[in-house]
Design a protein around this motif. Structure first.
Motif, PDB file in Angstrom:
ATOM      1  N   GLY A  31      44.174  39.002  80.981  1.00  0.00           N
ATOM      2  CA  GLY A  31      44.809  37.660  81.467  1.00  0.00           C
ATOM      3  C   GLY A  31      45.621  37.166  80.310  1.00  0.00           C
ATOM      4  N   GLY A  32      45.303  37.119  78.967  1.00  0.00           N
ATOM      5  CA  GLY A  32      46.038  36.676  78.000  1.00  0.00           C
ATOM      6  C   GLY A  32      47.374  37.317  77.733  1.00  0.00           C
ATOM      7  N   VAL A  33      47.109  38.628  78.152  1.00  0.00           N
ATOM      8  CA  VAL A  33      48.636  39.305  78.029  1.00  0.00           C
ATOM      9  C   VAL A  33      49.591  38.940  79.001  1.00  0.00           C
ATOM     10  CG1 VAL A  33      49.648  41.823  78.267  1.00  0.00           C
ATOM     11  CG2 VAL A  33      47.635  41.590  76.642  1.00  0.00           C
ATOM     12  N   ALA A  43      49.216  32.018  77.733  1.00  0.00           N
ATOM     13  CA  ALA A  43      48.199  33.187  77.480  1.00  0.00           C
ATOM     14  C   ALA A  43      46.771  32.663  77.360  1.00  0.00           C
ATOM     15  CB  ALA A  43      48.685  33.404  76.147  1.00  0.00           C
ATOM     16  N   VAL A  44      46.645  31.206  76.977  1.00  0.00           N
ATOM     17  CA  VAL A  44      45.230  30.726  76.991  1.00  0.00           C
ATOM     18  C   VAL A  44      44.683  30.460  78.237  1.00  0.00           C
ATOM     19  CG1 VAL A  44      43.557  28.749  76.054  1.00  0.00           C
ATOM     20  CG2 VAL A  44      45.856  29.752  74.698  1.00  0.00           C
ATOM     21  N   ILE A  45      45.513  29.978  79.188  1.00  0.00           N
ATOM     22  CA  ILE A  45      45.317  29.867  80.422  1.00  0.00           C
ATOM     23  C   ILE A  45      44.889  31.163  81.304  1.00  0.00           C
ATOM     24  CG2 ILE A  45      45.812  28.733  82.790  1.00  0.00           C
ATOM     25  CD1 ILE A  45      47.420  26.797  81.312  1.00  0.00           C
ATOM     26  N   GLY A  46      45.787  32.202  80.806  1.00  0.00           N
ATOM     27  CA  GLY A  46      45.484  33.509  81.625  1.00  0.00           C
ATOM     28  C   GLY A  46      44.131  34.015  80.875  1.00  0.00           C
ATOM     29  N   ALA A  47      43.916  34.089  79.823  1.00  0.00           N
ATOM     30  CA  ALA A  47      42.795  34.611  79.340  1.00  0.00           C
ATOM     31  C   ALA A  47      41.455  33.683  79.758  1.00  0.00           C
ATOM     32  CB  ALA A  47      42.883  34.436  77.680  1.00  0.00           C
TER      33      ALA A  47
END
Length: 73
Positions: A31-33, A43-47
Motif C-alpha cells: 500500500g505504501g508503494v 504513501a502513509v494512507i496507502g500503507a
C-alpha cells in the motif's frame, strides 16, 4: 501534528496479533508503494489501508483453515 503518526504506529503494531502481523506488514509495504505512485502524501494512507486489507484477508484465510481442520476431524 506530524508527530502523531510516529506515536500511533507503534501503538497500533502492538495491538496486532503476531499471527496476522505478517499480513499487515506485507499489505503496508504494498500500500505504501502504491500510495507513493498515486501522489505526494498518499504513501502513509496507502500503507494504513494496505495493512487493514491484508489483515482482513489473512484473518479470513485463518478462519477458513480452522473450519477446514474441524471438518476433517
Amino acid at each position: 501534528m506530524r508527530f502523531t503518526p510516529l506515536l500511533a504506529v507503534p501503538l497500533l503494531m502492538m495491538s496486532v496479533s503476531p499471527a496476522l502481523a505478517k499480513g499487515c506488514i506485507r499489505g503496508a509495504a504494498a500500500g505504501g508503494v502504491g500510495g507513493h505512485f498515486v501522489g505526494k502524501g498518499h504513501a502513509v494512507i496507502g500503507a494504513a489501508a494496505g495493512c487493514v486489507v491484508a489483515h482482513h484477508h489473512y484473518a479470513k484465510q485463518a478462519r477458513a483453515q480452522k473450519a477446514a481442520a474441524r471438518a476433517h476431524r
